[in-house]
Enzyme design. Structure first.
Site, PDB file in Angstrom:
ATOM      1  N   ASP A  12      43.567  38.341  10.955  1.00  0.00           N
ATOM      2  CA  ASP A  12      43.550  39.672  10.343  1.00  0.00           C
ATOM      3  C   ASP A  12      42.556  40.592  11.063  1.00  0.00           C
ATOM      4  O   ASP A  12      41.526  40.129  11.563  1.00  0.00           O
ATOM      5  CB  ASP A  12      43.165  39.532   8.858  1.00  0.00           C
ATOM      6  N   HIS A  29      47.355  45.023  17.865  1.00  0.00           N
ATOM      7  CA  HIS A  29      48.287  43.878  17.845  1.00  0.00           C
ATOM      8  C   HIS A  29      48.435  43.282  19.248  1.00  0.00           C
ATOM      9  O   HIS A  29      48.492  42.065  19.415  1.00  0.00           O
ATOM     10  CB  HIS A  29      49.652  44.309  17.299  1.00  0.00           C
ATOM     11  N   LEU A 124      49.177  19.535  21.666  1.00  0.00           N
ATOM     12  CA  LEU A 124      48.976  20.324  20.447  1.00  0.00           C
ATOM     13  C   LEU A 124      50.326  20.807  19.949  1.00  0.00           C
ATOM     14  O   LEU A 124      51.198  21.136  20.743  1.00  0.00           O
ATOM     15  CB  LEU A 124      48.110  21.559  20.769  1.00  0.00           C
TER      16      LEU A 124
END
Ligand code: FPP
Length: 224
Positions: A12, A29, A124
């Site tokens: 955020d 963004h 991962l």
């Protein structure tokens, strides 16, 4: 010391980061998508960490202005298009969580292609949460089980998009809420809230949060 298999992150603060610099939210963004790479690399380089779940677009984010939603869709498409070599080089397996059905067929195709092309990654698993909301995920899971005689914690947990408990959940950007993210999976997660806006979040800060996590007395409702 606590085991750390699964980190979840609520990324955020992109909009505020850009606005603080007098720039459009989009710029935030874009900068945020760069951080995704840095944090993913850090996790891929730490063998103990098996999964990293990143909240990139929520079921509620469709309520944002049309232009911002369109920009986020384009950014996502661009990201999926260019990221393959990095995923392969880092040994990362990409898996989307969320409901892809609301995306354009072209975006759905890009998502499934990246999942297919990275499926042999062993270092991962990166879950990217896209059109994701816990309530929506739980409802879809319940509906998929409606012919079962008895729904159990195990059967419901296995019907979710993300079937793995979260150990450490980090939210950047200064707010203290979960925003409908991995609610079932975070039942016993340790929660960390950072004031850093996502585009400024570094792997050094992640490392220091992990160091604090390691020393928490986790009891899972029991006693020690
Ligand atoms: C919150 O910032 C972040 C999002 C809505 C989406 C997260 C997106 C990214 C990190 C970039 C794109 C990622 C990929 C993988 C392409 P906010 O807009 O809510 O910030 P604010 O709280 O300051 O308004």
């Amino acid at each position: 010391m606590n085991e750390l298999k699964h980190i979840a992150m609520i990324m955020d603060g992109n909009g505020r980061w850009a606005q603080c610099q007098g720039k459009k939210r989009f710029v935030g963004h874009e900068a945020g998508s760069e951080r995704v790479r840095e944090v993913t690399r850090y996790c891929a380089e730490h063998p103990e960490i098996e999964r990293l779940s990143l909240f990139a677009f929520s079921t509620e984010n469709w309520k944002r202005p049309k232009l911002e939603v369109e920009f986020l869709m384009k950014l996502l498409s661009h990201y999926l298009e260019k990221e393959l070599p990095t995923y392969l080089e880092m040994g990362v397996k990409f898996e989307m969580i969320g409901d892809a059905s609301r995306f354009t067929p072209a975006l759905q195709k890009q998502i499934s292609e990246l999942e297919e092309e990275t499926k042999h990654g062993t270092r991962l698993i990166q879950h990217l949460a896209l059109n994701y909301g816990s309530r929506n995920e739980i409802l879809r899971a319940i509906n998929s089980l409606k012919n079962s005689e008895m729904v159990t914690e195990e059967s419901l947990g296995n019907a979710l998009d993300c079937k793995h408990n979260v150990d450490l959940l980090i939210r950047t950007g200064g707010e203290h809420r979960l925003s409908n993210y991995l609610l079932w999976q975070s039942a016993y997660a340790e929660l960390f809230f950072s004031d850093t806006l996502w585009p400024d979040f570094t792997s050094a800060e992640l490392e220091s949060i992990i160091a604090r996590f390691k020393n928490i007395d986790r009891r899972f409702g029991g006693v020690k």
